[in-house]
Motif scaffolding. Structure first.
Motif, mmCIF file in Angstrom:
data_model
loop_
_atom_site.group_PDB
_atom_site.id
_atom_site.type_symbol
_atom_site.label_atom_id
_atom_site.label_comp_id
_atom_site.label_asym_id
_atom_site.label_seq_id
_atom_site.Cartn_x
_atom_site.Cartn_y
_atom_site.Cartn_z
ATOM 1 N N ALA A 70 0.622 -1.722 0.014
ATOM 2 C CA ALA A 70 -0.049 -0.118 -0.234
ATOM 3 C C ALA A 70 0.822 1.812 0.112
ATOM 4 C CB ALA A 70 -0.850 -0.146 1.459
ATOM 5 N N LEU A 71 2.147 1.252 0.829
ATOM 6 C CA LEU A 71 3.235 2.109 0.916
ATOM 7 C C LEU A 71 3.306 2.908 -0.549
ATOM 8 C CD1 LEU A 71 4.554 4.596 1.621
ATOM 9 C CD2 LEU A 71 6.489 2.767 3.027
ATOM 10 N N PHE A 72 3.738 1.813 -1.349
ATOM 11 C CA PHE A 72 4.012 2.170 -2.239
ATOM 12 C C PHE A 72 3.250 2.321 -3.565
ATOM 13 C CE2 PHE A 72 8.085 -0.276 -1.113
ATOM 14 C CZ PHE A 72 9.278 0.235 -2.155
ATOM 15 N N ALA A 73 2.224 1.625 -3.537
ATOM 16 C CA ALA A 73 1.360 2.330 -4.733
ATOM 17 C C ALA A 73 0.605 3.529 -4.242
ATOM 18 C CB ALA A 73 -0.772 1.221 -3.821
ATOM 19 N N LEU A 74 0.650 4.260 -2.178
ATOM 20 C CA LEU A 74 1.037 5.877 -2.232
ATOM 21 C C LEU A 74 1.880 6.344 -2.818
ATOM 22 C CD1 LEU A 74 -0.496 7.789 -1.037
ATOM 23 C CD2 LEU A 74 0.588 7.100 1.336
ATOM 24 N N LEU A 75 2.976 6.251 -3.199
ATOM 25 C CA LEU A 75 4.020 7.034 -3.594
ATOM 26 C C LEU A 75 3.519 6.679 -4.879
ATOM 27 C CD1 LEU A 75 7.133 4.779 -2.059
ATOM 28 C CD2 LEU A 75 6.710 6.743 -1.425
ATOM 29 N N GLY A 76 3.429 5.890 -5.882
ATOM 30 C CA GLY A 76 2.977 5.953 -7.071
ATOM 31 C C GLY A 76 2.125 7.212 -6.843
ATOM 32 N N VAL A 77 0.426 7.260 -6.268
ATOM 33 C CA VAL A 77 -0.185 8.215 -6.912
ATOM 34 C C VAL A 77 0.609 9.537 -6.604
ATOM 35 C CG1 VAL A 77 -2.122 9.196 -5.591
ATOM 36 C CG2 VAL A 77 -1.884 6.590 -6.375
#
Length: 437
Positions: A70-77
């Motif tokens: 989830a953290l890396f998905a947030l970084l992508g966003v």
């Protein structure tokens, strides 16, 4: 000083900052996508049983597996938000902070360009990013402005000049210029270099790459400040980055620098080259600069100039002992291979045995650990704790090859590493490098 402050606050075209924001955001989107596509999230932050956090950050731990994804998905966003200009300052600040957290979790994954990403995001978080070509300006026209203070331009240029300056100075040493190492080793394993070997012998290509790389990195960035020479200097740097990105495995760094270097052109270059909308005469004045911003930037650059020089405070070769190596922009100047064996001694009985920790580390962690003294120390503490014996002693027999030299002992095998602590003082248990004939 008044004249300097006035010049830093003068308005310049904001188009350069919008282009820089979009370029950095796009590269970061690609970088985060690579973590998902290559399975690095699991390999680096889920599967390992041991982590090597930076000194002073031992309290940091990875999130649970779902949390890391989830953290890396947030970084992508956040990277996408920076690119399109949706709350870009908040996106830059959050991306820089969260990405710094990820990097602090494990020293074995340290890369100079990840450090640069954190620095650039921190600087962008201080700048008015919504003025041109942003969703913010489209959503709230009051946020649109065609100019920004000149310190934004000079800050980004200065950060890039620091990177190139210390990267170039690090190459002015015998291994790079005389032995053409480690370029000779890297090109020997590069498919692209082997294809070129039909036209250019490997030794000649290594010498040209070493000397040409040092010349371009040292000379071309300052020439980017000279308007007449700027196109030629930029062409030289683009050629250098494209060649290094094609022949070596460097990830997104070459493409990030190719785009970032456009900040050295006149600040209105996107309007002239890309036919962006011309600045409106009725455009609002550039946003006011908070009083604390310029002093903060002065401190930032003092630190940026001091950190790369700190290795001179330590005895020996920084490429060997790596004391003061990180955060110094020593980009791709060494290749190390090592072998390490650890031995435990029970002080109560005098019994000595070999410790095996192969099952604790990933291949990448093991490869880095066997050549970096602070990681060897940290792993010795892990092995000592794993024995469950109070007061157990751990010693290491470590042999390392630097830039193609024969392997040499790195760690004093008489020292009980379990009794040593990490820190910023010189580590006396690191043996000096003996030059091979």
């Amino acid at each position: 000083m008044k004249s300097l402050l006035q010049r830093l606050r003068e308005p310049v075209d904001a188009a350069f900052l919008a282009a820089f924001r979009m370029a950095v955001g796009a590269v970061l989107v690609c970088a985060i996508a690579r973590y998902f596509l290559h399975g690095w999230i699991r390999a680096y932050y889920v599967a390992p049983r041991v982590y090597f956090p930076f000194y002073g950050f031992e309290w940091l731990r990875p999130l649970p597996p779902a949390g890391m994804y989830a953290l890396f998905a947030l970084l992508g966003v956040l990277a996408f938000g920076l690119m399109v200009g949706a709350w870009p300052r908040a996106c830059a600040a959050l991306f820089g902070g969260l990405f710094a957290y990820v990097q602090l979790l494990d020293r074995t994954h340290y890369l100079n360009h990840y450090y640069l990403v954190c620095m650039v995001c921190g600087l962008l978080a201080l700048m008015p990013l919504s003025g041109v070509a942003s969703l913010d300006a489209r959503r709230r026209p009051a946020l649109a402005h065609d100019t920004v203070p000149a310190w934004t331009l000079y800050t980004l240029r200065a950060q890039l000049l620091v990177v190139y300056l210390f990267s170039g100075l690090a190459k002015v040493q015998p291994d790079w210029l005389v032995r053409n190492q480690p370029m000779r080793l890297w090109l020997g394993t590069s498919a692209g270099a082997r294809a070129l070997e039909i036209l250019v012998p490997l030794d000649v290509l290594a010498a040209l790459s070493s000397w040409g790389g040092a010349f371009v990195v040292l000379c071309c960035p300052p020439l980017m400040l000279v308007r007449r020479l700027r196109p030629y200097a930029y062409a030289g740097l683009v050629g250098f980055h494209v060649m290094s990105g094609s022949l070596l495995t460097i990830g997104v760094f070459p493409w990030l620098m190719v785009l970032a270097l456009l900040v050295f052109f006149e600040p209105d270059w996107p309007r002239r080259w890309l036919r962006w909308r011309a600045a409106s005469p009725s455009s609002p004045a550039p946003p006011a600069t908070a009083r604390w911003v310029l002093p903060l930037l002065a401190v930032h650059f003092l630190v940026q100039l001091a950190l790369p020089l700190r290795h001179w405070l330590y005895p020996g070769d920084v490429l060997w002992n790596e004391e003061g190596f990180r955060f110094s922009w020593h980009l791709k100047i060494m290749e190390k291979q090592g072998q390490a064996r650890f031995y435990a001694t029970d002080p109560r009985t005098g019994v000595r045995w070999e410790l095996r920790g192969d099952d604790l580390l990933s291949d990448k962690q093991a490869g880095r650990m066997m050549t970096q003294p602070d990681l060897i120390l940290a792993f010795a503490h892990v092995l000592a704790e794993r024995t469950g014996l109070p007061g157990v002693q751990v010693r290491a027999d470590v042999r390392v090859s630097l830039n193609g030299r024969p392997p040499r002992p790195l760690i004093d095998p008489r020292v009980d590493l379990a009794a040593e602590s990490d820190g910023f003082l010189p580590k006396r248990w690191i043996l000096p490098m003996e030059e091979s004939p």
